[in-house]
Design an enzyme around this catalytic site. Sequence first.
Site, PDB file in Angstrom:
ATOM      1  N   GLU A   1      14.299  28.849  74.064  1.00  0.00           N
ATOM      2  CA  GLU A   1      14.752  27.583  74.629  1.00  0.00           C
ATOM      3  C   GLU A   1      14.671  26.462  73.588  1.00  0.00           C
ATOM      4  OE1 GLU A   1      13.926  24.822  78.601  1.00  0.00           O
ATOM      5  OE2 GLU A   1      12.334  26.112  77.829  1.00  0.00           O
TER       6      GLU A   1
ATOM      7  N   LYS B   1      20.599  24.510  83.046  1.00  0.00           N
ATOM      8  CA  LYS B   1      19.330  24.734  83.740  1.00  0.00           C
ATOM      9  C   LYS B   1      19.289  23.979  85.065  1.00  0.00           C
ATOM     10  CE  LYS B   1      14.360  24.514  82.652  1.00  0.00           C
ATOM     11  NZ  LYS B   1      13.413  24.190  81.554  1.00  0.00           N
TER      12      LYS B   1
ATOM     13  N   CYS C   1      13.891  29.130  81.372  1.00  0.00           N
ATOM     14  CA  CYS C   1      12.480  28.778  81.509  1.00  0.00           C
ATOM     15  C   CYS C   1      12.016  28.535  82.954  1.00  0.00           C
ATOM     16  CB  CYS C   1      12.156  27.589  80.621  1.00  0.00           C
ATOM     17  SG  CYS C   1      10.375  27.440  80.255  1.00  0.00           S
TER      18      CYS C   1
END
Length: 317
Positions: free
Chosen positions: A67, A140, A177
């Site tokens: 990331e 995300k 994540c």
Amino acid sequence: MLYSCHRMTPQEVQKDPPKDLVSSPRTVSLGLIQMGCGENPQENVQRSIDHIRTAAARGAQVICLQELFRSPYFCQEENARFFDLAEPVPGPTTEQLGKIAQELQVVIVASIFERRTSGIYHNCAAIIDIQGEVAGKYRKMHIPDDPCYYEKFYFTPGDLGFQSHSTPYGELGVLVCWDQWFPEAARLTALKGAQLILFPTAIGWLEGASDRENQAQYSAWETVQRGHAISNGVFLAAVNRVGREGNLTFWGQSFVCDPFGHVLARASGEQEEILVVECDLTQIEKTRRNWPFWRDRRIEAYQGLDLRFLDEDSGSE
């Protein structure tokens, strides 16, 4: 004991196998790049390219970076100057990586701080295909706001939904994540057809936490993701950064697991490392036949999942 014998017709003998079993590759070699990051973005990009070349030389076909690989994890503080790190997607970094992807004939998954327009920024993962083009991107969806993870200051929640991306090496789902902790994200990505779910990640231990707390956090992190692989019958990989940055010690330990949740490979907790792991995609069919979780889902009974909480204010019974 009685046996029943069915004589197959010529049409049954010549019947083609399911298309997804014919068109999909039987194996894919997955490369994970676990590294530390310095202050210079271009140096980080070049080091990543060097690692990509190494992974490809070892046979990797799909290569995933961690990331926000272009910089240290800047979300440890709220500082407007870090918006200068953002760039369009497609943009300069995807162009650089695209040339390498085309040269090496690999698919690259790259997590980038995306500048969409003035005031709108995303934590974005770009899927770069063997033609060197951005074949898709994921923004995300779940954005944390915890000590040293002040991402809500920087990132607008994603609006592209959960996706699967077709590549010559298989169907790829990409999440990022904090998405790791939400079973709905992995389920919807798998339902879109993903055979492998990849998680570019930046997660570590806070300064001052006890060893017991640290190990509990790490164990929970790996366990929940292995659960996603099992409940959806997919391969799953998490690619973490490693080393000390500010008040965080990133714990590395990038890993790949199969549809049974078995860890096929795990990287060091302290060193940079390149993992190259062969994934036998035929295991997906075998696992789902024996553990038919999708068959037994009671989709008519899950209406409450679209509500924040099942209380009187939500209209629940």
